[in-house]
Design a protein around this motif. Structure first.
Motif, mmCIF file in Angstrom:
data_model
loop_
_atom_site.group_PDB
_atom_site.id
_atom_site.type_symbol
_atom_site.label_atom_id
_atom_site.label_comp_id
_atom_site.label_asym_id
_atom_site.label_seq_id
_atom_site.Cartn_x
_atom_site.Cartn_y
_atom_site.Cartn_z
ATOM 1 N N PHE A 120 0.840 -1.204 0.000
ATOM 2 C CA PHE A 120 0.000 0.000 0.000
ATOM 3 C C PHE A 120 0.874 1.252 0.000
ATOM 4 O O PHE A 120 0.674 2.169 -0.814
ATOM 5 C CB PHE A 120 -0.920 -0.012 1.220
ATOM 6 C CG PHE A 120 -1.635 1.287 1.459
ATOM 7 C CD1 PHE A 120 -2.813 1.578 0.788
ATOM 8 C CD2 PHE A 120 -1.128 2.211 2.362
ATOM 9 C CE1 PHE A 120 -3.465 2.781 0.997
ATOM 10 C CE2 PHE A 120 -1.779 3.417 2.582
ATOM 11 C CZ PHE A 120 -2.946 3.704 1.898
ATOM 12 N N ALA A 121 1.842 1.311 0.910
ATOM 13 C CA ALA A 121 2.699 2.496 1.009
ATOM 14 C C ALA A 121 3.475 2.730 -0.277
ATOM 15 O O ALA A 121 3.592 3.861 -0.762
ATOM 16 C CB ALA A 121 3.658 2.334 2.192
ATOM 17 N N TYR A 122 3.993 1.656 -0.829
ATOM 18 C CA TYR A 122 4.764 1.740 -2.075
ATOM 19 C C TYR A 122 3.871 2.161 -3.236
ATOM 20 O O TYR A 122 4.254 2.988 -4.074
ATOM 21 C CB TYR A 122 5.411 0.378 -2.328
ATOM 22 C CG TYR A 122 6.352 0.276 -3.500
ATOM 23 C CD1 TYR A 122 6.947 1.386 -4.077
ATOM 24 C CD2 TYR A 122 6.665 -0.976 -4.028
ATOM 25 C CE1 TYR A 122 7.818 1.260 -5.145
ATOM 26 C CE2 TYR A 122 7.533 -1.112 -5.095
ATOM 27 C CZ TYR A 122 8.105 0.008 -5.652
ATOM 28 O OH TYR A 122 8.970 -0.126 -6.708
ATOM 29 N N GLY A 123 2.665 1.620 -3.289
ATOM 30 C CA GLY A 123 1.734 1.998 -4.339
ATOM 31 C C GLY A 123 1.385 3.473 -4.297
ATOM 32 O O GLY A 123 1.299 4.145 -5.338
ATOM 33 N N MET A 124 1.197 3.993 -3.103
ATOM 34 C CA MET A 124 0.879 5.418 -2.950
ATOM 35 C C MET A 124 2.048 6.300 -3.415
ATOM 36 O O MET A 124 1.832 7.425 -3.877
ATOM 37 C CB MET A 124 0.526 5.712 -1.493
ATOM 38 C CG MET A 124 -0.781 5.106 -1.028
ATOM 39 S SD MET A 124 -2.249 5.957 -1.674
ATOM 40 C CE MET A 124 -2.256 7.446 -0.660
ATOM 41 N N ARG A 125 3.271 5.802 -3.310
ATOM 42 C CA ARG A 125 4.427 6.542 -3.851
ATOM 43 C C ARG A 125 4.541 6.379 -5.357
ATOM 44 O O ARG A 125 4.919 7.311 -6.073
ATOM 45 C CB ARG A 125 5.735 6.042 -3.211
ATOM 46 C CG ARG A 125 5.958 6.447 -1.792
ATOM 47 C CD ARG A 125 7.416 6.254 -1.376
ATOM 48 N NE ARG A 125 7.902 4.894 -1.544
ATOM 49 C CZ ARG A 125 7.732 3.911 -0.662
ATOM 50 N NH1 ARG A 125 7.050 4.139 0.445
ATOM 51 N NH2 ARG A 125 8.219 2.702 -0.880
ATOM 52 N N SER A 126 4.255 5.179 -5.834
ATOM 53 C CA SER A 126 4.492 4.865 -7.247
ATOM 54 C C SER A 126 3.532 5.577 -8.184
ATOM 55 O O SER A 126 3.922 5.990 -9.283
ATOM 56 C CB SER A 126 4.390 3.351 -7.477
ATOM 57 O OG SER A 126 5.437 2.663 -6.839
ATOM 58 N N ALA A 418 -8.994 1.237 2.438
ATOM 59 C CA ALA A 418 -8.144 0.325 1.661
ATOM 60 C C ALA A 418 -7.316 -0.557 2.577
ATOM 61 O O ALA A 418 -7.289 -1.791 2.428
ATOM 62 C CB ALA A 418 -7.236 1.122 0.724
ATOM 63 N N LEU A 419 -6.646 0.044 3.545
ATOM 64 C CA LEU A 419 -5.810 -0.727 4.465
ATOM 65 C C LEU A 419 -6.651 -1.672 5.318
ATOM 66 O O LEU A 419 -6.213 -2.780 5.652
ATOM 67 C CB LEU A 419 -4.994 0.211 5.348
ATOM 68 C CG LEU A 419 -3.644 0.654 4.773
ATOM 69 C CD1 LEU A 419 -3.031 1.752 5.629
ATOM 70 C CD2 LEU A 419 -2.687 -0.525 4.653
ATOM 71 N N LEU A 434 -1.284 2.249 11.072
ATOM 72 C CA LEU A 434 -0.361 2.119 9.939
ATOM 73 C C LEU A 434 -0.412 3.356 9.058
ATOM 74 O O LEU A 434 0.635 3.912 8.673
ATOM 75 C CB LEU A 434 -0.740 0.891 9.105
ATOM 76 C CG LEU A 434 -0.344 -0.478 9.641
ATOM 77 C CD1 LEU A 434 -1.139 -1.563 8.938
ATOM 78 C CD2 LEU A 434 1.147 -0.722 9.444
ATOM 79 N N LEU A 435 -1.616 3.764 8.720
ATOM 80 C CA LEU A 435 -1.781 4.901 7.817
ATOM 81 C C LEU A 435 -1.133 6.152 8.391
ATOM 82 O O LEU A 435 -0.415 6.877 7.681
ATOM 83 C CB LEU A 435 -3.267 5.138 7.554
ATOM 84 C CG LEU A 435 -3.624 6.302 6.625
ATOM 85 C CD1 LEU A 435 -2.961 6.131 5.262
ATOM 86 C CD2 LEU A 435 -5.145 6.419 6.484
ATOM 87 N N ASP A 436 -1.353 6.416 9.660
ATOM 88 C CA ASP A 436 -0.787 7.622 10.264
ATOM 89 C C ASP A 436 0.737 7.590 10.267
ATOM 90 O O ASP A 436 1.396 8.610 10.006
ATOM 91 C CB ASP A 436 -1.322 7.790 11.684
ATOM 92 C CG ASP A 436 -2.809 8.145 11.716
ATOM 93 O OD1 ASP A 436 -3.341 8.554 10.655
ATOM 94 O OD2 ASP A 436 -3.444 7.998 12.780
ATOM 95 N N ASP A 437 1.311 6.430 10.522
ATOM 96 C CA ASP A 437 2.779 6.320 10.488
ATOM 97 C C ASP A 437 3.312 6.458 9.060
ATOM 98 O O ASP A 437 4.354 7.090 8.827
ATOM 99 C CB ASP A 437 3.224 4.975 11.067
ATOM 100 C CG ASP A 437 3.262 4.972 12.587
ATOM 101 O OD1 ASP A 437 2.986 6.029 13.202
ATOM 102 O OD2 ASP A 437 3.554 3.913 13.174
ATOM 103 N N TYR A 438 2.604 5.883 8.113
ATOM 104 C CA TYR A 438 3.054 5.975 6.720
ATOM 105 C C TYR A 438 2.959 7.406 6.188
ATOM 106 O O TYR A 438 3.786 7.834 5.382
ATOM 107 C CB TYR A 438 2.247 5.026 5.830
ATOM 108 C CG TYR A 438 2.717 3.596 5.864
ATOM 109 C CD1 TYR A 438 4.071 3.268 5.757
ATOM 110 C CD2 TYR A 438 1.808 2.539 5.984
ATOM 111 C CE1 TYR A 438 4.496 1.950 5.777
ATOM 112 C CE2 TYR A 438 2.232 1.218 6.000
ATOM 113 C CZ TYR A 438 3.580 0.933 5.896
ATOM 114 O OH TYR A 438 4.005 -0.377 5.914
ATOM 115 N N ILE A 439 1.950 8.128 6.605
ATOM 116 C CA ILE A 439 1.822 9.522 6.159
ATOM 117 C C ILE A 439 3.048 10.328 6.585
ATOM 118 O O ILE A 439 3.616 11.096 5.792
ATOM 119 C CB ILE A 439 0.524 10.154 6.717
ATOM 120 C CG1 ILE A 439 -0.694 9.577 5.981
ATOM 121 C CG2 ILE A 439 0.552 11.671 6.589
ATOM 122 C CD1 ILE A 439 -2.029 9.970 6.586
ATOM 123 N N VAL A 440 3.483 10.139 7.808
ATOM 124 C CA VAL A 440 4.668 10.852 8.298
ATOM 125 C C VAL A 440 5.909 10.421 7.512
ATOM 126 O O VAL A 440 6.710 11.252 7.068
ATOM 127 C CB VAL A 440 4.864 10.595 9.805
ATOM 128 C CG1 VAL A 440 6.185 11.193 10.287
ATOM 129 C CG2 VAL A 440 3.693 11.177 10.611
#
Length: 450
Positions: A120-126, A418-419, A434-440
């Motif tokens: 998920f995190a990688y997709g949001m960057r890609s 999604a998560l 997870l989402l809050d940590d990934y946003i940072v």
């Protein structure tokens, strides 16, 4: 044959990748049928790419002296007048992959690069990175084929389908099924080119239904199932990074425990056995660490040694004419040839589901066998799929669709949804943490979520 005798210009987008030397070597092997006037390396990290370009110039000088190598960070120079763009970018590179994995493991979840929270995190960057590049390529080369194998391919394919509707020359592909097919071929004492797969699913989430002999039409799938179901444990890693060796060993268990008619993609280990896979994770040394210390380090050590020597010939890195085992590189060259020469050969790729899988979501980017030629992918019909496969595929597609929604709409709510749906998270509180940590961690890479 169409384009017979033509010399092509290609751009490798992500020219500093550890995969680039393998692609270049395969292109040298294939110059007879796919000749190149120019290879352009494009990357946002010039120093890293320049090392790869130094290797590339020596390679071409010794083995294909008529092929020019260009390395640049300028989109206009990179993309103008090209026939193919081969995209293999990694937004945030391995350090962000390491971050993805550690954050997931901190919350008791698998952090693999295309599966689970890490995917998920990688997709949001890609998505933003790939979309920007395609816009640039289309500005300078409106008719170029864009072969995208940047991960997570399923999420990227869903985004590019929406943003570039009808652009059949944007093709999203993955070499993982090819690697599995090569393993089957070796088991059967066949060449991969002698086999043809039937397959369905989403990227990194699918099943082989047939493995045909191209000449006779014989289906080897029952024989493959029998061989792998009874295969003894092999302690040898066979030169693979340890996690990949373990993946192929675990596939034997999956085959034994799957319905009789199908063979699984290796990535299904994460979705069907998540507790086991989580138990094998080392939070202090993740897959990203393994890659950085393994294949990436070896590749750049090789590059530096070749540059220091000023040659490949006469060294341990001299090309072997019979060395064509790089599935990643072989697949890309074979696909480019099929598209440019209108061969109609069959490849597994991602395409919109318009009745291909008749009882699955309309418009989903499914991974299925397609004939490849000048009109792009033309899918082979799959028909109905069983309830079990349909159920988990629908869940996965809903997660991927919501991830793209969240990215394109800047929606915190949809990212959280999604998560929550992600099979490797499956908990609303964990998904929010997870989402809050990934946003940072992903500030500057993700769009702002509101």
């Amino acid at each position: 044959m169409l384009n017979e005798g033509k010399h092509f210009t290609i751009c490798i987008v992500g020219g500093g990748s550890r995969y680039t030397p393998g692609i270049l070597r395969m292109m040298v092997h294939e110059m007879g049928r796919f000749p190149l006037d120019k290879v352009i390396l494009y990357d946002c990290e010039y120093e890293r790419q320049h090392r790869v370009a130094g290797y590339a110039r020596i390679l071409m000088r010794e083995y294909a002296p008529k092929t020019e190598i260009v390395d640049t960070t300028d989109p206009a120079e990179a993309f103008k007048g090209i026939d193919f763009a081969m995209m293999q970018i990694r937004a945030g590179r391995m350090k962000m992959r390491e971050s993805d994995e550690h954050i997931a493991l901190k919350h008791g979840c698998i952090g693999q690069e295309t599966c689970g929270a890490g995917g998920f995190a990688y997709g949001m960057r890609s998505i933003p990175a790939v979309v920007k590049l395609i816009h640039q390529i289309r500005q300078y080369s409106p008719d170029a084929w864009i072969l995208n194998y940047s991960n997570p391919a399923a999420i990227v394919a869903e985004a590019t389908k929406r943003i570039f509707p009808g652009d059949y020359k944007v093709i999203n592909i993955c070499d993982m099924p090819v690697g599995i097919m090569s393993m089957y071929a070796e088991t059967l004492h066949k060449k991969p080119s002698e086999l043809e797969a039937r397959y369905f699913g989403l990227n990194h989430f699918g099943w082989f239904t047939h493995v045909y002999d191209k000449e006779t039409g014989h289906d080897y799938l029952p024989e493959i199932r029998k061989i792998y179901s009874n295969m003894p444990e092999d302690p040898d890693d066979h030169g693979l990074d340890h996690s990949w060796a373990e993946t192929y060993r675990f596939m034997n268990k999956m085959i034994r425990e799957m319905p009789d008619e199908y063979l699984p993609n290796t990535y299904l280990q994460y979705y069907l056995y998540p507790q086991h896979m989580l138990s094998t994770e080392n939070p202090n040394y993740t897959r990203a660490n393994e890659v950085m210390d393994g294949s990436e380090k070896r590749t750049f050590e090789m590059i530096d040694e070749v540059i220091a020597a000023g040659k490949l010939k006469g060294t341990k890195y001299e090309l072997d004419p019979s060395d064509n085992k790089d599935e990643h590189a072989t697949y890309i060259v074979d696909l480019a040839y099929a598209l440019s020469h209108n061969t109609g050969d069959v490849f597994l790729c991602m395409t919109e589901n318009h009745g291909i899988i008749s009882n699955f979501s309309e418009g989903a980017m499914v991974e299925v066998p397609c004939h490849m030629g000048v009109h792009g992918p033309e899918a082979i019909n799959v028909g109905e799929i069983p309830t079990f496969q349909k159920g988990i595929l629908e869940n996965q597609f809903a997660y991927e669709k919501l991830t793209v929604d969240a990215n394109l709409e800047g929606s915190y709510r949809k990212a959280w949804q999604a998560l929550t749906l992600n099979r490797l998270v499956n908990d609303k509180d964990t998904a929010k943490a997870l989402l809050d940590d990934y946003i940072v961690a992903n500030k500057g890479y993700w769009p702002e979520l509101k």
